[in-house]
Design an enzyme around this catalytic site. Structure first.
Site, PDB file in Angstrom:
ATOM      1  N   TYR A  43       0.836  -1.198   0.000  1.00  0.00           N
ATOM      2  CA  TYR A  43       0.000   0.000   0.000  1.00  0.00           C
ATOM      3  C   TYR A  43       0.872   1.250   0.000  1.00  0.00           C
ATOM      4  O   TYR A  43       0.650   2.184  -0.777  1.00  0.00           O
ATOM      5  CB  TYR A  43      -0.914  -0.004   1.227  1.00  0.00           C
ATOM      6  CG  TYR A  43      -1.566   1.324   1.513  1.00  0.00           C
ATOM      7  CD1 TYR A  43      -2.508   1.862   0.643  1.00  0.00           C
ATOM      8  CD2 TYR A  43      -1.245   2.061   2.659  1.00  0.00           C
ATOM      9  CE1 TYR A  43      -3.109   3.094   0.895  1.00  0.00           C
ATOM     10  CE2 TYR A  43      -1.839   3.286   2.918  1.00  0.00           C
ATOM     11  CZ  TYR A  43      -2.771   3.795   2.042  1.00  0.00           C
ATOM     12  OH  TYR A  43      -3.353   5.008   2.296  1.00  0.00           O
ATOM     13  N   LYS A  81       1.214   4.481  -2.692  1.00  0.00           N
ATOM     14  CA  LYS A  81       1.039   5.874  -2.300  1.00  0.00           C
ATOM     15  C   LYS A  81       2.286   6.692  -2.645  1.00  0.00           C
ATOM     16  O   LYS A  81       2.187   7.854  -3.063  1.00  0.00           O
ATOM     17  CB  LYS A  81       0.728   5.975  -0.806  1.00  0.00           C
ATOM     18  CG  LYS A  81      -0.600   5.355  -0.403  1.00  0.00           C
ATOM     19  CD  LYS A  81      -1.784   5.990  -1.117  1.00  0.00           C
ATOM     20  CE  LYS A  81      -2.181   7.314  -0.521  1.00  0.00           C
ATOM     21  NZ  LYS A  81      -3.428   7.855  -1.124  1.00  0.00           N
TER      22      LYS A  81
END
Length: 319
Positions: free
Chosen positions: A153, A157
């Site tokens: 994740y 980002k």
């Protein structure tokens, strides 16, 4: 800058996104807050005021045509839509398609439609932890932190952050320039925080024991959702008014919530100064809600959502 603006919030029905919409709707320089979300809920339109209309459009951030249609007539985009995964349960390709591909779609639409301002909601996960699990202790926006980002994740980002910052100054179809900046949220708590509901269920299943694996003195930044949203409102407005100062910048979200992570979670379930002040210096940010107000609002929500359990007791879980 003449006339009232149209703001678009992607992911505006999410945990942070909805609070951004609520606060934006209270600003009289905005005539419309448009929400674009794959899980759009018309009830968000309740935030409409006499001067600001809230409208909702359902669509997938991965579909360029849907993004382009939603962004027609917009002057400012707050791009908060993201697929969040701290447990490694979502395939990397899916994370990348939403978090990176979706961001690329938003940037392309900004350029095609000559939308000059984009504020991106990032995460501290874009910085770390790194693969060596080294701490980032009391760092600020200028602190160097090397190594590869560990979480899938976080990697997406970081990739999205990079393309947003690289797009700053890019030419628009009308000859103008795109201005972008990034806000990095850390652990966000408050009403509707899923991780708090989960903690509450776990403490009940453990007969009131709040198990934890980290030492009690561990520092972990938490920020109340209302203050994260307020920073977005101020930053977006300041990006319009002072693009030379904010464009291309990264800001950490912060407030006066204590930094002792275990104790904060204990207090939230039972009823510190930030390392950076860049947002205060650049666009006058001050927390809209104090730690006490944030704690009480969150505790009241938890009580209403799940009843009032006995105060949890702290137990260090050995592993």
């Amino acid at each position: 800058m003449d006339g009232a603006c149209v703001y678009l919030v992607t992911g505006g029905c999410g945990f942070v996104g909805e609070r951004i919409v609520e606060l934006l709707s209270q600003q009289d320089y905005i005539k419309e807050v448009r929400v674009f979300d794959s899980a759009a809920r018309e009830e968000v339109e309740k935030y409409s005021t006499d001067t600001t209309r809230v409208t909702v459009r359902r669509g997938d951030i991965r579909e360029p045509g849907a993004v382009l249609a939603a962004m027609q007539g917009v002057q400012v985009v707050l791009h908060s839509a993201a697929l969040v995964d701290y447990r490694g349960s979502v395939p990397f390709g899916e994370l990348r398609a939403v978090n990176v591909g979706g961001t690329e779609n938003v940037l392309r639409a900004c350029c095609a439609l000559s939308i000059p301002y984009l504020l991106y909601t990032s995460s501290i996960a874009a910085v770390g932890p790194n693969s060596s699990c080294e701490p980032l202790l009391r760092g600020d926006e200028d602190t160097e932190y090397s190594g590869e980002v560990e979480l899938p994740y976080g990697k997406t980002k970081a990739m999205a952050e990079k393309i947003v910052l690289e797009a700053n100054g890019k030419k628009l179809s009308n000859g103008g320039s795109l201005r972008t900046c990034v806000l990095r949220a850390n652990t966000v708590y408050g009403e509707r925080a899923a991780f708090l509901q989960e903690l509450l269920l776990l403490t009940r299943a453990s007969h009131g024991a709040l198990n934890h694996l980290e030492p009690e003195h561990t520092e972990r930044n938490h920020t109340y959702v209302g203050n994260v949203a307020w920073m977005h409102v101020l930053a977006a407005r300041s990006l319009q008014l002072e693009p030379g100062l904010l464009a291309g910048q990264v800001y950490y979200c912060y407030d006066d919530t204590p930094s002792q992570g275990v104790q904060v979670r204990l207090q939230l379930l039972s009823s510190a100064d930030p390392s950076t002040d860049k947002a205060a210096r650049h666009f006058g940010y001050k927390p809209l809600f104090t730690w006490e107000e944030s704690r009480l609002r969150t505790a009241q929500w938890l009580k209403a959502a799940a009843g009032s359990p006995a105060p949890p007791q702290l137990h260090e879980k050995m592993s």
